[in-house]
Design an enzyme around this catalytic site. Structure first.
Site, short mmCIF file in Angstrom:
data_model
loop_
_atom_site.label_atom_id
_atom_site.label_comp_id
_atom_site.label_asym_id
_atom_site.label_seq_id
_atom_site.Cartn_x
_atom_site.Cartn_y
_atom_site.Cartn_z
N GLU A 56 -32.65 7.92 -17.21
CA GLU A 56 -33.83 8.89 -16.91
C GLU A 56 -33.39 10.14 -17.84
O GLU A 56 -32.73 10.90 -17.35
CB GLU A 56 -34.20 9.20 -15.54
CG GLU A 56 -35.47 10.03 -15.50
CD GLU A 56 -35.50 11.01 -14.53
OE1 GLU A 56 -36.43 11.83 -14.19
OE2 GLU A 56 -34.46 11.41 -14.05
N ASP A 79 -30.66 8.61 -12.56
CA ASP A 79 -31.22 9.48 -12.26
C ASP A 79 -30.74 10.88 -13.01
O ASP A 79 -29.47 11.23 -13.03
CB ASP A 79 -31.55 9.91 -10.83
CG ASP A 79 -32.37 11.07 -10.57
OD1 ASP A 79 -33.77 11.01 -10.69
OD2 ASP A 79 -31.85 12.03 -10.20
C1 NOJ Z 1 -35.79 12.69 -11.27
C2 NOJ Z 1 -36.59 12.07 -10.17
O1 NOJ Z 1 -37.28 11.27 -11.13
C3 NOJ Z 1 -37.40 13.12 -9.56
O2 NOJ Z 1 -38.39 12.61 -8.91
C4 NOJ Z 1 -36.35 13.95 -8.80
O3 NOJ Z 1 -37.01 14.83 -8.09
C5 NOJ Z 1 -35.20 14.43 -9.49
N1 NOJ Z 1 -34.87 13.38 -10.40
C6 NOJ Z 1 -34.30 14.85 -8.50
O4 NOJ Z 1 -33.45 13.68 -8.12
#
Ligand code: NOJ
Length: 575
Positions: free
Chosen positions: A247, A203
């Protein structure tokens, strides 16, 4: 020699699941691991080979559990660690791997580390977070959720200090410069690897190595370029075939920070192609996607793009120009309420495409044709809709629709107890559900299952080298993927894919983004010699054409061809 069994993620079809909205087995209104386990056969039949579980950890759940309060557990609302392991085992029996979200940019403010850190300056946890006596002058820049948050720094009364948070204020950033924090991350990864996961979706990857919003000292201390290498080498020592999926919505010239020379993260979400794909869909012009594919760097042989259409967040269009984003808004989010954070669209795919079957097939087919590994999102395979009355991104996180009826077969709880309301109306369970689509040979679900089957038989796309090729019709995206060329960096051993030749081969895909039919001519040099077989089409076009002539495409039509290029090519046309 490397083969598909080695780099499994190059042959994978990944499917993203929120456990709490997938299937509720115990009837409390919240999806759980037992419910998910009961649907493993469904996933297997669809052609899914890897499930990506969104966070399921104990959490106050103020951000879809991306606010983690305990890295070593399962939120009791979703089941127990035992249920999680049961799921892993059943998935493994069906040949399905499991990746889980690793959320280590920040914790919940309810995490015991933060509670200890704020309560006592002398606590060993104090330095787990990023503190300041005064917010820096740029504190109002770089918020990920502008309009919801106003700063990346908040004051904590108990701590008597300001803390840094890239996301919501209840998600304090961890201080990755602190070796003790890195050690915690190592332990967390080790724990879940030991239980049998095949890797992690990392993430907020850019913020783990970020340069903005924190002082130069913090940036330096975080040693950005070593962190991913550190994670990768630890991962590989513990489990040789495990993978990290980043991500990271980054520009082409930043890609190397993530994949390195093949020694960092193996998979990178292709946000860049995704945004340009939507611009192409919005405008009916191939150029944005074609140019984006051309701008992306070639990846090291062991690295891979992860391609997707929609995910659990907004459709992030932040990498487009204002005009191009405007074109996407006009096409997909005409109401201001459909937009979010000044950069995105908070709708599911089917409503964005007007529930138009031809365009839904086209979009999926195009995504499956992009060089890399496809990532699907639960519910998109049946064309689920959204609920814009829910706040922010919650509208695309409604319960899975399994059958007709008020709760769509998701849960037996009274509707008011559901984790989120079911979608109603045109996209409600009576119109859109798995059971009906399983029975209907012409359904979107059955189409996607077939398309995935074809895609699994095309190692050219997952393993080969791909590039867009020029065609004479502006609405047509043409992509060629070559595999087993003499100069390929990775030459996998054959795995007996049905219909694929043993020697070098290529797949050429054509997608017409326009509502009018057309005829394309491919350059002879882009086709080259070799026998042509048609693999997937949107309609019956009659006999497979000789690709060296004219090729017809219907409105929003698509055609996939394989060319058995033979051994006589001295160079592959891939880059
Ligand atoms: C990225 C995630 O895809 C999102 O849903 C989230 O709010 C943020 N990271 C914070 O963890």
């Amino acid at each position: 020699m490397l083969g598909p069994g080695d780099l499994w993620y190059k042959s994978a079809a990944i499917y993203a699941i929120n456990v709490d909205t997938f299937r509720d087995a115990d009837g409390d209104g919240v999806g759980d691991f037992s419910g998910l386990t009961s649907r493993v056969d469904y996933l297997h039949a669809l052609g899914v080979t890897c499930v990506w579980l969104l966070p399921f950890y104990p959490s106050p759940n103020r951000d879809n559990r991306y606010d983690v309060a305990d890295y070593y557990g399962v939120d009791p609302r979703l089941g127990t660690l035992g249920d999680f392991v049961d799921f892993l085992r059943v998935a493994r029996e069906r040949g399905i791997r499991v990746m889980i979200d690793l959320v280590v940019n920040h914790t919940s403010d309810q995490h015991p580390w933060f509670q200890a850190a704020r309560a006592d300056r002398a606590s060993r946890y104090r330095d787990y977070y990023v503190w300041a006596d005064e917010p820096p002058p740029n504190a109002r820049e770089g918020m990920v959720f502008p309009g919801v948050e106003e700063s990346t720094w908040s004051y904590d009364d108990v701590a008597g200090a300001w803390y840094f948070h890239r996301f919501y204020r209840f998600q304090p950033d961890l201080n990755l410069a602190n070796p003790a924090v890195r050690e915690e991350i190592r332990k967390i990864m080790g724990f879940w690897l030991e239980l049998g996961v095949s890797g992690f979706r990392l993430d907020a990857a850019p913020f783990l190595i970020e340069r903005k919003g924190v002082s130069a000292a913090v940036v330096e201390a975080r040693r950005p370029h070593t962190f991913f290498r550190y994670m990768r080498s630890f991962l590989s020592w513990r489990r040789g075939d495990a993978a990290l999926l980043a991500e990271a919505n980054v520009l082409p010239d930043e890609v190397e920070d993530y994949v390195g020379s093949g020694d960092k993260l193996q998979l990178l979400f292709n946000f860049y192609a995704n945004q340009h794909l939507f611009l192409s869909l919005a405008t009916g012009r191939a150029a944005p996607l074609v140019e984006a594919l051309g701008a992306l760097p070639a990846l090291p042989p062991s690295a891979q793009w992860a391609n997707f259409l929609r995910n659990h967040d907004e459709l992030d269009l932040g990498r487009l120009t204002d005009d191009d984003r405007g074109a996407c808004y006009d096409a997909f989010a005409p109401d201001v309420d459909m937009r979010l954070y000044g950069r995105g669209v908070r709708r599911r795919l089917a409503p964005m495409l007007g529930n138009d079957r031809a365009r839904l097939e086209l979009a999926h087919s195009l995504m499956l044709a992009l060089p890399g590994t496809p990532v699907l999102r639960y519910g998109d395979e049946i064309g689920m809709g959204d609920d814009l009355s829910l706040p922010e991104r919650e509208g695309v996180r409604t319960p899975m629709q399994w059958t007709r009826g008020p709760n769509g077969g998701f849960s037996t709880a009274p509707p008011e107890r559901l984790v989120r309301p079911m979608v109603t109306g045109e996209y409600g369970p009576d119109a859109v559900n798995v059971a009906d689509q399983q029975r209907d040979p012409g359904s979107l679900l059955n189409w996607l299952q077939r398309a995935l089957g074809v895609r699994h038989g095309c190692p050219e796309i997952g393993w080969g080298s791909g590039r867009a090729i020029a065609v004479d019709v502006p609405s047509v995206v043409a992509i060629r993927c070559d595999w087993r060329t003499r100069h390929a960096a990775v030459v996998p051993t054959p795995v007996g894919e049905i219909g694929a030749p043993d020697g070098p081969s290529a797949v050429i895909t054509l997608h017409n983004l326009a509502p009018e039919p057309c005829t394309v001519c491919l350059a002879a040099s882009d086709v080259g010699p070799g026998e042509v077989t048609e693999l997937l089409t949107d309609r019956d076009y009659g006999r497979a054409p000789d690709l060296r002539g004219e090729v017809a495409l219907g409105p929003y039509g698509y055609r996939w061809f394989r060319i058995a290029t033979g051994d006589d090519r001295s160079t592959g046309p891939g880059r």
